[in-house]
Motif scaffolding. Structure first.
Motif, PDB file in Angstrom:
ATOM      1  N   GLN A  80       0.835  -1.215   0.000  1.00  0.00           N
ATOM      2  CA  GLN A  80       0.000   0.000   0.000  1.00  0.00           C
ATOM      3  C   GLN A  80       0.872   1.268   0.000  1.00  0.00           C
ATOM      4  O   GLN A  80       0.610   2.241  -0.714  1.00  0.00           O
ATOM      5  N   LEU A  81       1.920   1.245   0.785  1.00  0.00           N
ATOM      6  CA  LEU A  81       2.798   2.420   0.888  1.00  0.00           C
ATOM      7  C   LEU A  81       3.538   2.670  -0.429  1.00  0.00           C
ATOM      8  O   LEU A  81       3.778   3.820  -0.793  1.00  0.00           O
ATOM      9  N   ARG A  82       3.874   1.596  -1.134  1.00  0.00           N
ATOM     10  CA  ARG A  82       4.536   1.770  -2.435  1.00  0.00           C
ATOM     11  C   ARG A  82       3.533   2.287  -3.462  1.00  0.00           C
ATOM     12  O   ARG A  82       3.836   3.176  -4.243  1.00  0.00           O
ATOM     13  N   GLU A  83       2.317   1.727  -3.411  1.00  0.00           N
ATOM     14  CA  GLU A  83       1.278   2.139  -4.358  1.00  0.00           C
ATOM     15  C   GLU A  83       0.961   3.627  -4.206  1.00  0.00           C
ATOM     16  O   GLU A  83       0.774   4.336  -5.184  1.00  0.00           O
ATOM     17  N   ASP A  84       0.904   4.095  -2.981  1.00  0.00           N
ATOM     18  CA  ASP A  84       0.575   5.502  -2.741  1.00  0.00           C
ATOM     19  C   ASP A  84       1.809   6.406  -2.822  1.00  0.00           C
ATOM     20  O   ASP A  84       1.721   7.605  -2.567  1.00  0.00           O
ATOM     21  N   GLU A  85       2.949   5.812  -3.142  1.00  0.00           N
ATOM     22  CA  GLU A  85       4.213   6.544  -3.299  1.00  0.00           C
ATOM     23  C   GLU A  85       4.648   7.247  -2.015  1.00  0.00           C
ATOM     24  O   GLU A  85       5.209   8.342  -2.052  1.00  0.00           O
ATOM     25  N   VAL A  86       4.343   6.599  -0.900  1.00  0.00           N
ATOM     26  CA  VAL A  86       4.962   6.996   0.368  1.00  0.00           C
ATOM     27  C   VAL A  86       6.388   6.457   0.359  1.00  0.00           C
ATOM     28  O   VAL A  86       7.337   7.120   0.765  1.00  0.00           O
ATOM     29  N   LEU A  87       6.516   5.235  -0.148  1.00  0.00           N
ATOM     30  CA  LEU A  87       7.832   4.639  -0.383  1.00  0.00           C
ATOM     31  C   LEU A  87       8.101   4.679  -1.882  1.00  0.00           C
ATOM     32  O   LEU A  87       7.222   4.338  -2.687  1.00  0.00           O
ATOM     33  N   VAL A  88       9.299   5.132  -2.237  1.00  0.00           N
ATOM     34  CA  VAL A  88       9.622   5.313  -3.660  1.00  0.00           C
ATOM     35  C   VAL A  88      10.998   4.721  -3.954  1.00  0.00           C
ATOM     36  O   VAL A  88      11.814   4.568  -3.036  1.00  0.00           O
ATOM     37  N   PRO A  89      11.263   4.412  -5.212  1.00  0.00           N
ATOM     38  CA  PRO A  89      12.615   3.928  -5.537  1.00  0.00           C
ATOM     39  C   PRO A  89      13.644   5.015  -5.190  1.00  0.00           C
ATOM     40  O   PRO A  89      13.356   6.204  -5.317  1.00  0.00           O
ATOM     41  N   PRO A  90      14.837   4.610  -4.771  1.00  0.00           N
ATOM     42  CA  PRO A  90      15.847   5.611  -4.409  1.00  0.00           C
ATOM     43  C   PRO A  90      16.175   6.512  -5.605  1.00  0.00           C
ATOM     44  O   PRO A  90      16.150   6.062  -6.748  1.00  0.00           O
ATOM     45  N   THR A  91      16.445   7.763  -5.332  1.00  0.00           N
ATOM     46  CA  THR A  91      16.763   8.711  -6.405  1.00  0.00           C
ATOM     47  C   THR A  91      17.721   9.760  -5.863  1.00  0.00           C
ATOM     48  O   THR A  91      17.751  10.014  -4.660  1.00  0.00           O
ATOM     49  N   ARG A  92      18.456  10.390  -6.761  1.00  0.00           N
ATOM     50  CA  ARG A  92      19.401  11.416  -6.299  1.00  0.00           C
ATOM     51  C   ARG A  92      18.682  12.709  -5.978  1.00  0.00           C
ATOM     52  O   ARG A  92      19.087  13.461  -5.105  1.00  0.00           O
ATOM     53  N   ASP A  93      17.609  12.992  -6.713  1.00  0.00           N
ATOM     54  CA  ASP A  93      16.950  14.288  -6.532  1.00  0.00           C
ATOM     55  C   ASP A  93      15.458  14.127  -6.844  1.00  0.00           C
ATOM     56  O   ASP A  93      15.050  14.146  -8.001  1.00  0.00           O
ATOM     57  N   GLU A  94      14.671  13.959  -5.817  1.00  0.00           N
ATOM     58  CA  GLU A  94      13.239  13.695  -6.029  1.00  0.00           C
ATOM     59  C   GLU A  94      12.528  14.903  -6.641  1.00  0.00           C
ATOM     60  O   GLU A  94      11.578  14.753  -7.406  1.00  0.00           O
ATOM     61  N   PHE A  95      12.964  16.101  -6.289  1.00  0.00           N
ATOM     62  CA  PHE A  95      12.350  17.303  -6.871  1.00  0.00           C
ATOM     63  C   PHE A  95      12.550  17.309  -8.391  1.00  0.00           C
ATOM     64  O   PHE A  95      11.610  17.530  -9.156  1.00  0.00           O
ATOM     65  N   ARG A  96      13.794  17.040  -8.812  1.00  0.00           N
ATOM     66  CA  ARG A  96      14.072  17.041 -10.249  1.00  0.00           C
ATOM     67  C   ARG A  96      13.238  15.964 -10.958  1.00  0.00           C
ATOM     68  O   ARG A  96      12.725  16.174 -12.053  1.00  0.00           O
ATOM     69  N   ASP A  97      13.084  14.814 -10.293  1.00  0.00           N
ATOM     70  CA  ASP A  97      12.243  13.749 -10.876  1.00  0.00           C
ATOM     71  C   ASP A  97      10.820  14.259 -11.118  1.00  0.00           C
ATOM     72  O   ASP A  97      10.236  14.026 -12.180  1.00  0.00           O
ATOM     73  N   MET A  98      10.277  14.933 -10.104  1.00  0.00           N
ATOM     74  CA  MET A  98       8.886  15.401 -10.228  1.00  0.00           C
ATOM     75  C   MET A  98       8.782  16.479 -11.309  1.00  0.00           C
ATOM     76  O   MET A  98       7.828  16.511 -12.085  1.00  0.00           O
ATOM     77  N   LEU A  99       9.769  17.360 -11.338  1.00  0.00           N
ATOM     78  CA  LEU A  99       9.769  18.420 -12.349  1.00  0.00           C
ATOM     79  C   LEU A  99       9.826  17.807 -13.756  1.00  0.00           C
ATOM     80  O   LEU A  99       9.101  18.239 -14.665  1.00  0.00           O
ATOM     81  N   GLU A 100      10.668  16.791 -13.912  1.00  0.00           N
ATOM     82  CA  GLU A 100      10.763  16.136 -15.224  1.00  0.00           C
ATOM     83  C   GLU A 100       9.461  15.442 -15.593  1.00  0.00           C
ATOM     84  O   GLU A 100       9.004  15.492 -16.733  1.00  0.00           O
ATOM     85  N   LYS A 101       8.853  14.792 -14.599  1.00  0.00           N
ATOM     86  CA  LYS A 101       7.546  14.151 -14.853  1.00  0.00           C
ATOM     87  C   LYS A 101       6.542  15.213 -15.310  1.00  0.00           C
ATOM     88  O   LYS A 101       5.760  14.992 -16.234  1.00  0.00           O
ATOM     89  N   ASN A 102       6.543  16.359 -14.628  1.00  0.00           N
ATOM     90  CA  ASN A 102       5.617  17.436 -14.996  1.00  0.00           C
ATOM     91  C   ASN A 102       5.858  17.886 -16.435  1.00  0.00           C
ATOM     92  O   ASN A 102       4.914  18.035 -17.223  1.00  0.00           O
ATOM     93  N   GLN A 103       7.139  18.102 -16.756  1.00  0.00           N
ATOM     94  CA  GLN A 103       7.436  18.617 -18.097  1.00  0.00           C
ATOM     95  C   GLN A 103       7.068  17.605 -19.183  1.00  0.00           C
ATOM     96  O   GLN A 103       6.554  17.975 -20.225  1.00  0.00           O
ATOM     97  N   GLN A 104       7.286  16.342 -18.886  1.00  0.00           N
ATOM     98  CA  GLN A 104       6.906  15.298 -19.835  1.00  0.00           C
ATOM     99  C   GLN A 104       5.386  15.305 -20.038  1.00  0.00           C
ATOM    100  O   GLN A 104       4.887  15.280 -21.162  1.00  0.00           O
ATOM    101  N   ALA A 105       4.654  15.363 -18.913  1.00  0.00           N
ATOM    102  CA  ALA A 105       3.184  15.348 -18.992  1.00  0.00           C
ATOM    103  C   ALA A 105       2.667  16.592 -19.717  1.00  0.00           C
ATOM    104  O   ALA A 105       1.706  16.509 -20.497  1.00  0.00           O
TER     105      ALA A 105
END
Ligand code: SF4
Ligand code: SF4
Length: 459
Positions: A63-88
């Motif tokens: 459940q925690l993974r599905e709701d993205e409380v737990l996420v795969p390790p990343t160097r910069d989560e903000f940059r990941d979200m920004l990139e997701k936004n720009q892609q969308a």
């Protein structure tokens, strides 16, 4: 498991709560990457914070993974979200545009920063705007066109609205593009016959402002020619929302309430009056907003401190729910953009033919400088300013102009009001300061709606 997933930084927790059906000390946890809220036992919450994922059972972890409380390790989560936004954003299927067909308005609102002039779109400018819109629709695979009519007061240019809409509806029909429209109006001229004319041109969603009842509103939004506007606007709202066509067409109104120290004591009275006039049952929503500076006019000088506004907003929302108003969401949803400024084809056209990135720029002296304009409809094919102020928000947001890169709410906010950040002010929405209270209110509402069905609880 510990190596595969880490705790997301995009989380907000409520204080400890102990709801009836779940009496162990628990918290409501908001995962902003998905906009989901979860009821989670305090013990589990502390394990999460300590990174002790191995002590949790598999169903909880899933459940925690599905709701993205737990996420795969990343160097910069903000940059990941920004990139997701720009892609969308690059894949968005709706072309959203704002047309401000007149520089005129009957009201002289105390916080308005616009300079009103009796100037409506002329035929040549209208034709060029329609041609530009259809050209964009030909170049990119948009399936929908959304027009927001804004002003001045757009109904003062009703003829232009009908003319431009008629042409867009016809040409969109030929191109297989779905056309729909909304309008920000002061409501003074929104009589039943005007509603019908607008509705025939696909305007089904309206935003109308009431800033309190009677004199409280009239002091904020007086008629320039003298006198108040409250009684007329309220009667128009009652008449229009009571029409069989209004419900048959699934039209809706959002009543925006601009609030500062002067009218904050009248908000509950306004909610009561609107409920008594039957508006809560007619697809009418409420939107509480602080009065902000508009083009350097210091309209925010009498505004409440942001934290006070945020606290009062929770009380107004609860009051409105008790009086029968519905809120689509108490908690903010995941968003790829804060507003139109980061959408590359989103443009604002004013009655002079100027093209802007932000709908608060037209008719406002401060924003008349070229740096605020994308261009002009007559010369845009030759001269185009893609660096108009606010347009590069998703580049500038990474440079420390605002705390957004460190904010746990970025996935549901997108960076707030860029215009305010560029002006050196704070562009955060009110939920920045009342998210934990919203979590509890949302939980309470869902419980009310599904009395027999408790919210998902996590061990
Ligand atoms: S505008 Fe405010 S709430 Fe939104 S992401 Fe930026 S800091 Fe967070
Ligand atoms: S920058 Fe601010 S004022 Fe301009 S469109 Fe976006 S939210 Fe609205």
């Amino acid at each position: 498991m510990e190596g595969e997933y880490v705790l997301s930084r995009y989380l907000i927790a409520s204080d400890v709560v102990s709801p009836d059906h779940h009496p162990d000390p628990s918290r409501l946890l908001f995962a902003s990457r998905t906009g989901k809220s979860l009821l989670i036992k305090e013990k589990t919450y502390q394990r999460l914070l300590a990174g002790e994922f191995a002590k949790m059972d598999e169903a909880t972890l899933r459940q925690l993974r599905e709701d993205e409380v737990l996420v795969p390790p990343t160097r910069d989560e903000f940059r990941d979200m920004l990139e997701k936004n720009q892609q969308a954003i690059s894949e968005v299927g709706t072309l959203s545009l704002t047309l401000q067909p007149t520089a005129n308005c009957q009201l002289g609102c105390v916080y308005c920063g616009q300079q009103h002039v009796k100037k409506n779109l002329d035929d040549d400018t209208s034709a060029r705007i329609v041609a530009r819109i259809m050209d964009t629709l030909r170049r990119k695979p948009y399936a929908k066109l959304a027009i927001n009519w804004y002003g001045g007061e757009p109904i003062l240019a009703l003829k232009q609205i009908e003319d431009i809409s008629g042409r867009l509806i016809k040409q969109c029909g030929q191109a297989g593009v779905h056309f729909f429209a909304s309008m920000v109006s002061n409501g003074l001229s929104l009589k039943p016959d005007v509603y019908l004319r607008l509705q025939r041109h696909r305007v089904n969603s309206f935003q109308i402002t009431l800033d309190g009842i009677g004199q409280a509103h009239d002091l904020m939004r007086p008629v320039k020619a003298g006198g108040g506007s409250f009684d007329i606007i309220l009667q128009n709202l009652v008449d229009v929302t009571g029409m069989p066509e209004f419900s048959a067409n699934r039209s809706g109104v959002t009543i925006r309430i601009n609030i500062n120290r002067h009218n904050q004591g009248k908000v509950a009275d306004l909610i009561d009056l609107l409920a008594e006039r039957g508006l809560a049952a007619r697809n009418v929503g409420l939107d509480f907003r602080p009065v902000v500076d508009w083009g350097g006019n210091q309209a925010d000088r009498d505004s409440l401190p942001a934290a006070d506004f945020a606290a009062l907003e929770i009380g107004w929302t609860q009051h409105a729910i008790r009086r029968g108003f519905e809120f689509d969401r108490i908690l903010p949803a995941r968003t790829i953009a804060p507003c139109m400024v980061v959408m590359p084809d989103a443009e604002v056209y004013d009655a002079y033919g100027n093209i802007y990135p932000c709908y608060e720029f037209p008719y406002t002296p401060k924003y008349d400088a070229p740096k605020y304009k994308i261009g002009h409809i007559r010369s845009i094919d030759q001269v185009r300013n893609d660096k108009a102020v606010t347009r590069e928000w998703y580049a500038d947001i990474q440079t420390g102009m605002s705390p957004c890169p460190r904010c746990p709410l970025f996935p549901v906010c997108g960076g707030g009001c860029a215009k305010l950040w560029y002006n050196g002010e704070t562009g955060c929405p009110s939920f920045k300061l009342n998210l934990p209270e919203r979590l509890v209110l949302d939980y309470w509402m869902r419980k009310r709606q599904r009395a027999s069905e408790p919210a998902p609880a996590i061990a």
